[in-house]
Design an enzyme around this catalytic site. Structure first.
Site, PDB file in Angstrom:
ATOM      1  N   CYS A  75       2.810  -7.485  -6.932  1.00 14.78           N
ATOM      2  CA  CYS A  75       1.823  -7.417  -6.630  1.00 14.78           C
ATOM      3  C   CYS A  75       0.587  -8.777  -7.004  1.00 14.78           C
ATOM      4  O   CYS A  75       0.901  -8.975  -7.825  1.00 14.78           O
ATOM      5  CB  CYS A  75       1.171  -6.298  -6.759  1.00 14.78           C
ATOM      6  SG  CYS A  75      -0.950  -5.835  -6.663  1.00 14.78           S
ATOM      7  N   CYS A 189       0.044 -10.813  -0.045  1.00 21.90           N
ATOM      8  CA  CYS A 189      -0.256  -9.180  -0.077  1.00 21.90           C
ATOM      9  C   CYS A 189       1.158  -8.610   0.009  1.00 21.90           C
ATOM     10  O   CYS A 189       1.639  -8.420   0.970  1.00 21.90           O
ATOM     11  CB  CYS A 189      -1.591  -8.538   0.617  1.00 21.90           C
ATOM     12  SG  CYS A 189      -1.183  -6.442   0.273  1.00 21.90           S
TER      13      CYS A 189
HETATM   14  N1  DGL Z   1       0.255  -4.503  -2.414  1.00 19.34           N
HETATM   15  C1  DGL Z   1      -1.303  -5.600  -3.576  1.00 19.34           C
HETATM   16  C2  DGL Z   1      -1.277  -6.659  -2.997  1.00 19.34           C
HETATM   17  O1  DGL Z   1      -0.062  -7.714  -3.589  1.00 19.34           O
HETATM   18  C3  DGL Z   1      -2.366  -4.644  -3.350  1.00 19.34           C
HETATM   19  C4  DGL Z   1      -2.869  -4.215  -2.260  1.00 19.34           C
HETATM   20  C5  DGL Z   1      -3.875  -3.085  -2.886  1.00 19.34           C
HETATM   21  O2  DGL Z   1      -3.424  -1.765  -3.328  1.00 19.34           O
HETATM   22  O3  DGL Z   1      -5.382  -2.783  -2.279  1.00 19.34           O
HETATM   23  O4  DGL Z   1      -2.147  -7.579  -3.346  1.00 19.34           O
END
Ligand code: DGL
Length: 264
Positions: A75, A189
């Site tokens: 993440c 993301c």
């Molecule tokens: N999937 C996450 C990232 O890679 C964050 C997405 C979220 O929860 O807003 O930044």
């Protein structure tokens, strides 16, 4: 190293499944605990203070329960905001991630790069530092999107993304001054690689889309070189931090071998 000790992959939601796919390709025998912090989702619209207060403590509890050999935080939002306190809180190897600006700068011909991330990720000074270090001769344009995160979550629950909404989000990046010369877009993301086909389909011209999935998987493979893995196939675990209904997600989880669902 006990062969049964798993790798723990941590994301705010189902976005990290895009990275799990890369990990499976490189380390097919690795036992996996995939954690979706559904109780904290979405991260991208939260403050730095909220995220830094939540994530290291949560990972501490997860490590106590699952005893992983390594923790990976694909993440971007969690990594760029909380990696230092996470590392300080855990006494085991932690693989983080950063927006893939360095590989993007290696391939961009126009020297104009787009970064699509969460709202929280794209405002981090860390992105400035990556740009200065690896893409100093490039124009790096950024766009945060909460809508794309939600569309990726919905897609994995069976709702096809609306191409017009995807195009509108991409256009917020491409319509910035200089954006007409972007040839490479960093998907900063975990959720966005799940929409790569849809993004490519609505793009007004071919764009090279770059994410960190394979890089994270290679790093995990490097850090676990020489370690034993279980000989027999097993049921891997998906952990959710809320009571959300898994129903519509079940096919995507089982397709990836995550057939045991647990709650924290
Ligand atoms: N999937 C996450 C990232 O890679 C964050 C997405 C979220 O929860 O807003 O930044």
């Amino acid at each position: 190293m006990d062969a049964n000790r798993p790798l723990l992959l941590f994301d705010s939601g189902v976005g990290g499944l895009s990275v799990l796919d890369s990990v499976r390709r490189i380390l097919p025998a690795a036992p996996i605990v995939y954690v979706a912090d559904s109780g904290g989702f979405p991260y991208g619209t939260k403050t730095e203070a909220e995220l830094a207060a939540r994530i290291p403590a949560l990972l501490g509890r997860l490590v106590e329960r699952y005893r992983p050999r390594l923790v990976a935080i694909p993440c971007n939002t969690a990594s760029v905001i909380a990696l230092a306190p996470i590392r300080a809180a855990l006494d085991l190897p932690v693989v983080g991630t950063v927006p893939a600006i360095k590989p993007a700068a290696l391939v961009s011909k126009t020297r104009v790069i787009g970064v699509l991330g969460t709202l929280a990720t794209v405002r981090q000074p860390y992105v400035d530092r990556l740009t200065g270090e690896f893409a100093a001769d490039c124009l790096v344009l950024r766009q945060g999107s909460a809508a794309l995160v939600q569309m990726a979550e919905d897609k994995l629950r069976g709702t096809a993304p609306d191409p017009a909404r995807i195009a509108a989000e991409l256009d917020l990046l491409l319509a910035q001054p200089g954006g007409d010369r972007i040839d490479t877009v960093v998907l900063a993301c975990t959720h966005f690689p799940l929409l790569a086909d849809e993004l490519a389909a609505v793009a007004p011209r071919p764009l090279t889309l770059i994410d960190s999935g394979d890089g994270i998987a290679r790093r995990i493979a490097f850090l676990t070189t020489g370690q034993a893995w279980p000989a027999d196939p097993r049921d891997d675990i998906a952990v959710f931090t809320s009571d959300l209904d898994i129903g519509a997600l079940a096919p995507e989880l089982t397709r990836r071998g995550l057939s045991r669902i647990e709650r924290l």
